[in-house]
Design an enzyme around this catalytic site. Structure first.
Site, PDB file in Angstrom:
ATOM      1  N   SER A   1       0.800  -1.233   0.000  1.00  0.00           N
ATOM      2  CA  SER A   1       0.000   0.000   0.000  1.00  0.00           C
ATOM      3  C   SER A   1       0.826   1.274   0.000  1.00  0.00           C
ATOM      4  O   SER A   1       0.286   2.351  -0.267  1.00  0.00           O
ATOM      5  CB  SER A   1      -0.940   0.010   1.209  1.00  0.00           C
ATOM      6  OG  SER A   1      -0.202  -0.151   2.418  1.00  0.00           O
TER       7      SER A   1
ATOM      8  N   ASP B   1      -3.312   7.575   8.588  1.00  0.00           N
ATOM      9  CA  ASP B   1      -4.189   6.652   9.319  1.00  0.00           C
ATOM     10  C   ASP B   1      -3.320   5.745  10.191  1.00  0.00           C
ATOM     11  O   ASP B   1      -2.183   6.089  10.509  1.00  0.00           O
ATOM     12  CB  ASP B   1      -5.105   5.876   8.365  1.00  0.00           C
ATOM     13  CG  ASP B   1      -4.342   4.991   7.376  1.00  0.00           C
ATOM     14  OD1 ASP B   1      -3.115   4.817   7.549  1.00  0.00           O
ATOM     15  OD2 ASP B   1      -4.962   4.475   6.431  1.00  0.00           O
TER      16      ASP B   1
ATOM     17  N   HIS C   1      -0.293   4.359   7.524  1.00  0.00           N
ATOM     18  CA  HIS C   1       0.241   4.989   6.314  1.00  0.00           C
ATOM     19  C   HIS C   1       0.641   6.443   6.564  1.00  0.00           C
ATOM     20  O   HIS C   1      -0.125   7.196   7.171  1.00  0.00           O
ATOM     21  CB  HIS C   1      -0.803   4.930   5.195  1.00  0.00           C
ATOM     22  CG  HIS C   1      -1.231   3.543   4.864  1.00  0.00           C
ATOM     23  ND1 HIS C   1      -2.386   2.986   5.370  1.00  0.00           N
ATOM     24  CD2 HIS C   1      -0.650   2.588   4.096  1.00  0.00           C
ATOM     25  CE1 HIS C   1      -2.501   1.739   4.927  1.00  0.00           C
ATOM     26  NE2 HIS C   1      -1.454   1.472   4.162  1.00  0.00           N
TER      27      HIS C   1
END
Length: 343
Positions: free
Chosen positions: A39, A318, A321
């Site tokens: 991600s 978050d 990340h």
């Protein structure tokens, strides 16, 4: 328009695109950027997967152009976008599995990364995301499509593939999810050895497809992620020491492997990208670049469904990340490193 004329025009477009990228990037002759892994780099490949590891909904993308949630795991652009821009290719690196991907996008690179993925097949299968081995399969499919776009000119296809930078981020989820939940099954030494072997296999599979310029990211300081700080009632919000130690162990082994690979894969160049210390520098001295919170995420849905007013004040977006501003702070030095070493 006849096919011959169309092929000539497409070939001219490729030559222009490659030349333009090379001219603007100084000594680093970079034709394209290809991103693989997790991600940190994913720009939307998970959007149409049957997985919970996706973020194509608000407030993700809140600070992206138009406030659109594109499937990027952050409030705006992610690391792969900034690297593509820094290499003078394009401001956004499109996801390969985006149904709206254009032929023109193929010429200067795409993203194959999948949020939640890892080197360990169990990491990906447990979340229903794209394992790095399957990302390489997508890349091979891409090469066939690219060859069609340039009119079947295999020499031009090979030139784009060999002069591209291959950006890889894999290992974060293997340690934070698979190893963390199954520590009784393996020691950190044994598991990180496996991770290095899997990375070696990934790089060799890309090398066999024509890749020659590799930029491999180490893992983040996993114990300092907001999710790790909050685990088990960590009200002091200190970094979790064991998770950082796992990450550090893997990163050191990975860097050593990359230093040695150049002798076994002729013509290949490797750069170890130190994401651990780059991000830790922001965490340990947040005031210098203008952050006010280095421990919490701007958006913490488990605690509050409403994100903070200004994500640029937070090191993290978050629970796992970095914010776009964090990427912007650490990217310039890394981009210069890539230009200098992958020329």
């Amino acid at each position: 328009m006849n096919f011959s004329l169309l092929s000539t025009m497409l070939l001219a477009l490729v030559l222009f695109s490659v030349g333009y990228a090379q001219e603007l990037s100084g000594n680093a002759k970079v034709s394209a950027l290809f991103a693989f892994g997790d991600s940190i780099l994913d720009t939307g490949n998970n959007n149409n997967l049957m997985t919970l590891s996706k973020c194509n909904f608000p407030p993700y993308g809140r600070d992206f152009a138009g406030g659109k949630a594109t499937g990027r795991f952050g409030n705006g652009r992610v690391f792969s976008d900034l690297i593509a821009e820094g290499l003078s290719l394009k401001p956004l690196l499109p996801a390969y599995r985006d149904p709206n991907l254009s032929n023109n996008d193929l010429l200067t690179g795409v993203c194959f990364a999948s949020g939640g993925s890892g080197l360990d097949e169990r990491t990906s299968s447990s979340q229903g995301v794209i394992w790095v081995t399957d990302q390489v399969k997508d890349f091979k499919e891409y090469v066939t499509k690219l060859n069609g776009v340039v009119g079947g000119n295999q020499e031009q296809t090979n030139a784009i593939i060999s002069n591209a930078v291959y950006l890889i981020s894999a290992g974060n989820n293997d340690l934070a999810i698979t190893f963390a939940t199954g520590r009784a099954q393996s020691t950190v030494s044994d598991y990180t050895d496996l991770m290095v072997t899997w990375t070696d296999n990934l790089l060799k599979s890309l090398y066999d497809t024509g890749a020659r310029k590799f930029a491999v990211l180490g893992t983040l300081p996993l114990g300092c992620l907001p999710g790790a700080r909050d685990a088990a009632g960590n009200f002091m919000k200190v970094c979790a020491g064991p998770a950082n130690q796992w990450a550090d162990t893997f990163n050191k082994k990975l860097a050593t492997k990359l230093n040695n690979l150049g002798t076994t894969l002729p013509g290949a160049k490797f750069v170890y990208v130190d994401m651990y210390n780059s991000l830790l520098g922001l965490i340990n001295n947040p005031q210098a670049p203008g952050f006010t919170d280095e421990a919490d995420g701007c958006y913490m849905p488990s605690m509050s469904p409403v994100p903070c007013p200004d994500a640029s004040r937070y090191v993290f977006w978050d629970i796992g990340h970095p914010s776009e501003k964090s990427y912007q702070r650490i990217a310039p030095k890394i981009i210069e490193q890539l230009k200098a070493k992958l020329a």
